[in-house]
Design a protein around this motif. Sequence first.
Motif, PDB file in Angstrom:
ATOM      1  N   ALA A 102       4.748   5.715  -5.334  1.00 41.13           N
ATOM      2  CA  ALA A 102       5.378   5.140  -6.933  1.00 41.13           C
ATOM      3  C   ALA A 102       3.609   6.666  -7.753  1.00 41.13           C
ATOM      4  O   ALA A 102       4.036   6.544  -7.960  1.00 41.13           O
ATOM      5  N   ARG A 103       2.295   5.869  -6.630  1.00 44.26           N
ATOM      6  CA  ARG A 103       1.609   7.455  -7.477  1.00 44.26           C
ATOM      7  C   ARG A 103       2.152   8.244  -7.354  1.00 44.26           C
ATOM      8  O   ARG A 103       2.066   9.497  -8.730  1.00 44.26           O
ATOM      9  N   LYS A 104       2.395   9.137  -6.564  1.00 45.58           N
ATOM     10  CA  LYS A 104       2.239  10.647  -6.039  1.00 45.58           C
ATOM     11  C   LYS A 104       3.487  10.727  -6.940  1.00 45.58           C
ATOM     12  O   LYS A 104       3.793  12.180  -6.673  1.00 45.58           O
TER      13      LYS A 104
ATOM     14  N   SER B 180      -7.389   2.433  -4.356  1.00 42.79           N
ATOM     15  CA  SER B 180      -8.319   2.555  -3.386  1.00 42.79           C
ATOM     16  C   SER B 180      -7.339   1.774  -2.077  1.00 42.79           C
ATOM     17  O   SER B 180      -7.008   1.311  -0.875  1.00 42.79           O
ATOM     18  N   GLU B 181      -8.261   0.216  -3.280  1.00 44.16           N
ATOM     19  CA  GLU B 181      -8.137  -0.909  -1.946  1.00 44.16           C
ATOM     20  C   GLU B 181      -6.864  -1.170  -1.786  1.00 44.16           C
ATOM     21  O   GLU B 181      -6.384  -1.471  -0.625  1.00 44.16           O
ATOM     22  N   ILE B 182      -6.470  -0.798  -2.973  1.00 45.19           N
ATOM     23  CA  ILE B 182      -4.717  -1.624  -2.308  1.00 45.19           C
ATOM     24  C   ILE B 182      -3.938  -0.320  -1.697  1.00 45.19           C
ATOM     25  O   ILE B 182      -3.267  -0.737  -1.328  1.00 45.19           O
ATOM     26  N   GLU B 183      -4.166   1.027  -2.167  1.00 45.93           N
ATOM     27  CA  GLU B 183      -3.253   1.882  -1.008  1.00 45.93           C
ATOM     28  C   GLU B 183      -4.008   2.040   0.313  1.00 45.93           C
ATOM     29  O   GLU B 183      -3.033   2.886   1.524  1.00 45.93           O
ATOM     30  N   ARG B 184      -5.004   1.216   1.052  1.00 48.96           N
ATOM     31  CA  ARG B 184      -5.245   1.611   2.452  1.00 48.96           C
ATOM     32  C   ARG B 184      -4.861  -0.085   2.794  1.00 48.96           C
ATOM     33  O   ARG B 184      -5.611  -0.213   4.248  1.00 48.96           O
TER      34      ARG B 184
ATOM     35  N   LYS C 120       1.108  -1.321  -0.178  1.00 46.87           N
ATOM     36  CA  LYS C 120      -0.202   0.176  -0.111  1.00 46.87           C
ATOM     37  C   LYS C 120       0.973   1.026  -0.215  1.00 46.87           C
ATOM     38  O   LYS C 120       0.744   2.474  -0.672  1.00 46.87           O
ATOM     39  N   ASP C 121       1.821   1.544   0.653  1.00 46.58           N
ATOM     40  CA  ASP C 121       2.999   2.213   0.293  1.00 46.58           C
ATOM     41  C   ASP C 121       3.658   2.646  -0.631  1.00 46.58           C
ATOM     42  O   ASP C 121       3.638   3.861  -1.582  1.00 46.58           O
TER      43      ASP C 121
END
Length: 234
Positions: A10-12, A33-37, A4-5
């Motif tokens: 990577a996205r940011k 969102s589910e992956i990042e949470r 998630k981190d």
Amino acid sequence: MELKDRLKQARKSAGLTQVELAERAGIKQASVSEIERGLTRTSGYLVKLAQICGVDPIWLAEGTGTAESSASKSNATMLGPISVWDDDTPLEDDEVYVPFLKEVELSAGSGRTVIEKSSNRKLRFGKLTLRNQGVQFDQAVCVTVHGNSMEPVLPDGSTVGVDLAATAVKDGKMYAVDHGGELRVKTLYRIPGGGLRFRSFNQDEHPDEEYTSQQLAEGGITVLGKVFWYSVLL
């Protein structure tokens, strides 16, 4: 750092919102969102998400290595001009054929197999590509990955390049293994006493396997070489 981190980082770094990343990957924003949470431990779209964000798929999925993608590590000028060829096209001076390894049944109905080089299946590699990876031309082979144990990094049918001279295991690196005549690709870790831990990327369906040094010898388990290259069709 968890998946998630890593995805959020990577996205940011790529300057993308969850909506933008999802649209480019062809999935729902809720999936990102589910992956990042931390609600999803893996995803069949991790390779694509990594490519969009410009990071290494293995780093994103497993956390090993560095975030920098193999594409960005390479100097684009190394690629040179792209040309069309087939099996009848002669090799250029800067190319070599790299054979595939395959499982061969010893005798009809025995069920026993051995690993051999294919006499007809091969892939072209640039000598510079191999040289940059520290791979001797005559020590390079290719292996086809079967099954879903290494998804999402290596989907079924992926091809990997293996350096037969690199058999000393470095924790967290991928290796081709002869497991009693079965050809496998796994991430390996050393364990005390000379044993090995086999790790798959798809750990939900394929948990870690541990073998003592005695089990390695008795089971005919041999490290063939380290993976230095892979190719994935999406």
